[in-house]
Design a protein around this motif. Structure first.
Motif, PDB file in Angstrom:
ATOM      1  N   GLY A  73       3.916   1.549  -1.106  1.00  0.00           N
ATOM      2  CA  GLY A  73       4.531   1.688  -2.428  1.00  0.00           C
ATOM      3  C   GLY A  73       3.545   2.250  -3.446  1.00  0.00           C
ATOM      4  O   GLY A  73       3.866   3.168  -4.194  1.00  0.00           O
ATOM      5  N   ALA A  74       2.325   1.712  -3.429  1.00  0.00           N
ATOM      6  CA  ALA A  74       1.318   2.154  -4.399  1.00  0.00           C
ATOM      7  C   ALA A  74       0.960   3.619  -4.172  1.00  0.00           C
ATOM      8  O   ALA A  74       0.742   4.362  -5.128  1.00  0.00           O
ATOM      9  CB  ALA A  74       0.065   1.289  -4.287  1.00  0.00           C
ATOM     10  N   LEU A  75       0.945   4.044  -2.913  1.00  0.00           N
ATOM     11  CA  LEU A  75       0.585   5.430  -2.612  1.00  0.00           C
ATOM     12  C   LEU A  75       1.675   6.419  -3.003  1.00  0.00           C
ATOM     13  O   LEU A  75       1.490   7.627  -2.918  1.00  0.00           O
ATOM     14  CB  LEU A  75       0.227   5.584  -1.131  1.00  0.00           C
ATOM     15  CG  LEU A  75      -1.158   5.053  -0.752  1.00  0.00           C
ATOM     16  CD1 LEU A  75      -1.368   5.100   0.746  1.00  0.00           C
ATOM     17  CD2 LEU A  75      -2.254   5.831  -1.458  1.00  0.00           C
ATOM     18  N   MET A  76       2.843   5.907  -3.429  1.00  0.00           N
ATOM     19  CA  MET A  76       3.883   6.801  -3.932  1.00  0.00           C
ATOM     20  C   MET A  76       3.604   7.243  -5.366  1.00  0.00           C
ATOM     21  O   MET A  76       4.174   8.209  -5.854  1.00  0.00           O
ATOM     22  CB  MET A  76       5.253   6.097  -3.907  1.00  0.00           C
ATOM     23  CG  MET A  76       5.891   5.954  -2.549  1.00  0.00           C
ATOM     24  SD  MET A  76       6.129   7.525  -1.759  1.00  0.00           S
ATOM     25  CE  MET A  76       7.402   8.227  -2.816  1.00  0.00           C
ATOM     26  N   LEU A 112       0.830  -1.203   0.000  1.00  0.00           N
ATOM     27  CA  LEU A 112       0.000   0.000   0.000  1.00  0.00           C
ATOM     28  C   LEU A 112       0.866   1.255   0.000  1.00  0.00           C
ATOM     29  O   LEU A 112       0.617   2.212  -0.739  1.00  0.00           O
ATOM     30  CB  LEU A 112      -0.921  -0.014   1.233  1.00  0.00           C
ATOM     31  CG  LEU A 112      -2.008   1.047   1.283  1.00  0.00           C
ATOM     32  CD1 LEU A 112      -2.885   0.984   0.049  1.00  0.00           C
ATOM     33  CD2 LEU A 112      -2.855   0.884   2.536  1.00  0.00           C
TER      34      LEU A 112
END
Lengths: 285, 277
Positions: free
Chosen positions: B92-95, B90
């Motif tokens: 990583g994806a929110l980066m 999560l």
């Protein structure tokens, strides 16, 4: 021992309560749904996107927007320009920046603090403030609308970043190594190229990639200093789509996806350096 | 000696242009004609009203586009610091919103907010709410660029806050727990003071970046409707490369530079105080 640590961990890192979970879900959706919409639109047919009963996911996915990008000679030229200019920026920023970082890290001399201060301030200067003078300077040097001119200009905002990033890494090298090299009779320059640089190769690559990313993303300098022939993707896309009035959104989203892809790949490669790099405050895209 | 290339390059491409714009600001100079005439401070008088108006707009944008990402980023960091499944994925994806080039972020949100075909209005209609015209009116346009910029920069603040949370004094928190401090007391008296300093620092930095933002506003609204989202950067660009008035644009730049010096000293002071700690 490990049980004690687990208890400590549980206190510092509690489980999420139900309201916490709901909040997290909502915030995560705000972060991720637009990314979904960017990707989904890129694979949608134009007639679907502009239909009255528009679907929210690509029911009949198509590659026509992606292939359209690669059949457009103008956009391909922009892509090539982006690769050339960003790579050039990364190389220049790392070569010049690593020398600077090495000097700031391992030598004590007069003017060291003012120089550090200058680079710190340099990070805070908005591009728009340099624009006119850079334009006039490049123009009188015959570098306006050239790759060289663009690369040099992009280095304004990449150099402070590379210097601070590499200084942090070189600071971590033990002085013993450098002293041993000195005892062995190596000159400063040889010490640098034969001892220091090989030790910080991962750092050099990280710095190069950060510089690449920032060059790749710039709009303002590209818009004013590149001219039509040397324009990079962000400026090219802005002029190709937005300024024509009616935007072909699926094609624009496909082009956006293609523009973002190199940065996503770099991020995956560099993930473990990101947190320390970002947290040091020296890095911002 | 080895520092020379960097210093020279930086002096020539960053410091010299700043100084030389003071010179340009004293001339009536245009991209349309080669010669220039000395006019003293006339340019400054000409752009003063415009400058004051643009500072107002820029302050509004920069303040809002700093507060929202900070609140969002810190909240996410605290939530993500908890034990949840798929935490790293999560995070990583929110980066992703931070990774996308500013231009792409702007295209994306302009598309989401598109009056006729945008997904926002589509969703609002689906649940029976009235459509909104975000980019068509002054307030909506300002909200739109703030939302886009918030989306773009919260990951950075989130990552910084997460890094700070990693350094929380675990022993102190355990001790407080044993002494009977509640969860909210521990947060209020131990965690919060610990993260306030570093977060304030990135907030000021974010404010300075937002103050000079160009991409988001130029691409999404072009400064409009009217001049409701014309910030200093957009105004300077239009003056220099839209009306070709280099002298006036430089005068605007010099006034901006003075303002920037004041804001930057806040950052430097804060930076120094935190380094001492």
């Amino acid at each position: 021992m490990s049980r004690g640590r687990d208890i400590g961990e549980a206190i510092v890192r509690p489980r999420l309560t139900i309201p916490g979970r709901i909040t997290l879900t909502l915030l995560a959706l705000f972060g991720l749904l637009p990314v979904y919409w960017l990707t989904a639109t890129a694979f949608m047919k134009k007639e679907d996107v502009f239909a009255v009963d528009r679907p929210l996911f690509p029911v009949d996915p198509t590659l026509e927007n992606i292939t359209g990008f690669f059949q457009n000679p103008l956009l391909l030229q922009n892509l090539a320009n982006s690769v050339i200019v960003s790579t050039g920026t990364a190389v220049l920023a790392v070569i010049v920046g690593s020398l600077m970082a090495y000097s700031l890290s391992k030598f004590r001399y007069r003017g060291r603090s003012p120089i550090m201060f200058m680079f710190l301030i340099g990070q805070l200067i908005p591009g728009a403030l340099l624009l006119i003078s850079l334009y006039l300077m490049l123009s009188s040097a015959g570098l306006l609308y050239t790759y060289t001119g663009l690369i040099i200009s992009f280095t304004t905002f990449t150099l402070p970043l590379t210097v601070f990033l590499l200084k942090g890494i070189i600071d971590g090298l033990p002085d013993d190594i450098l002293e041993a090299a000195k005892v062995d009779g190596l000159s400063r320059l040889k010490t640098m190229f034969q001892i220091v640089f090989p030790l910080i190769v991962p750092g050099l690559i990280t710095a190069a990639m950060f510089a690449f990313m920032r060059g790749w993303s710039d709009l303002l300098f590209a818009l004013t200093l590149a001219g039509p022939a040397k324009q990079t993707l962000p400026a090219g896309l802005t002029q190709a789509f937005i300024h024509e009035g009616t935007a072909d959104w699926p094609a624009l989203m496909a082009a956006s996806l293609i523009t973002s892809l190199p940065l996503a790949i770099i991020f995956i490669l560099l993930q473990r350096y990101f947190v320390s790099g970002l947290a040091s405050g020296a890095v911002k895209g | 000696m080895i520092a020379l290339p960097a210093i020279l390059l930086f002096l020539v491409i960053a410091i010299f242009p700043l100084v030389s714009s003071i010179g340009t600001s004293l001339y009536d100079q245009s991209l349309l004609r080669p010669e220039r005439t000395f006019v003293g401070f006339e340019n400054y008088l000409d752009v003063w009203d415009e400058f004051v108006a643009r500072v107002g707009t820029t302050l509004t944008f920069a303040t809002l586009a700093t507060i929202f990402p900070v609140v969002l980023g810190v909240s996410l960091a605290i939530l993500l610091n908890a034990r949840i499944r798929g935490r790293n994925l999560l995070r990583g994806a929110l980066m992703l919103p931070w990774l996308l080039p500013g231009v792409v972020v702007s295209f994306l949100w302009a598309w989401i907010f598109n009056d006729s075909y945008g997904v926002l209005n589509h969703l609002l209609t689906m649940v029976g709410l009235p459509e909104v015209s975000m980019l068509g009116n002054p307030t909506g346009a300002m909200a739109a660029v703030v939302i886009a910029k918030t989306w773009n920069s919260f990951p950075w603040i989130m990552v910084v806050a997460l890094a700070v949370l990693q350094t929380l004094p675990a022993e102190q928190i355990e001790a407080a727990t044993i002494d009977g401090a509640t969860r909210s007391q521990r947060f209020r008296y131990i965690s919060l003071p610990h993260i306030v300093g570093p977060v304030a620092l990135v907030a000021v930095l974010e404010f300075i970046y937002n103050f000079g933002n160009f991409d988001t506003i130029f691409v999404m609204t072009g400064g409009g409707p009217g001049d409701s989202t014309t910030t200093l950067a957009v105004s300077l660009y239009q003056l220099a490369f839209g009306s070709y008035e280099l002298g006036k644009a430089s005068a605007m730049g010099v006034l901006w530079l003075i303002l920037l010096a004041i804001i930057s000293s806040a950052y430097l002071l804060l930076n120094r105080r935190l380094e001492k700690r």
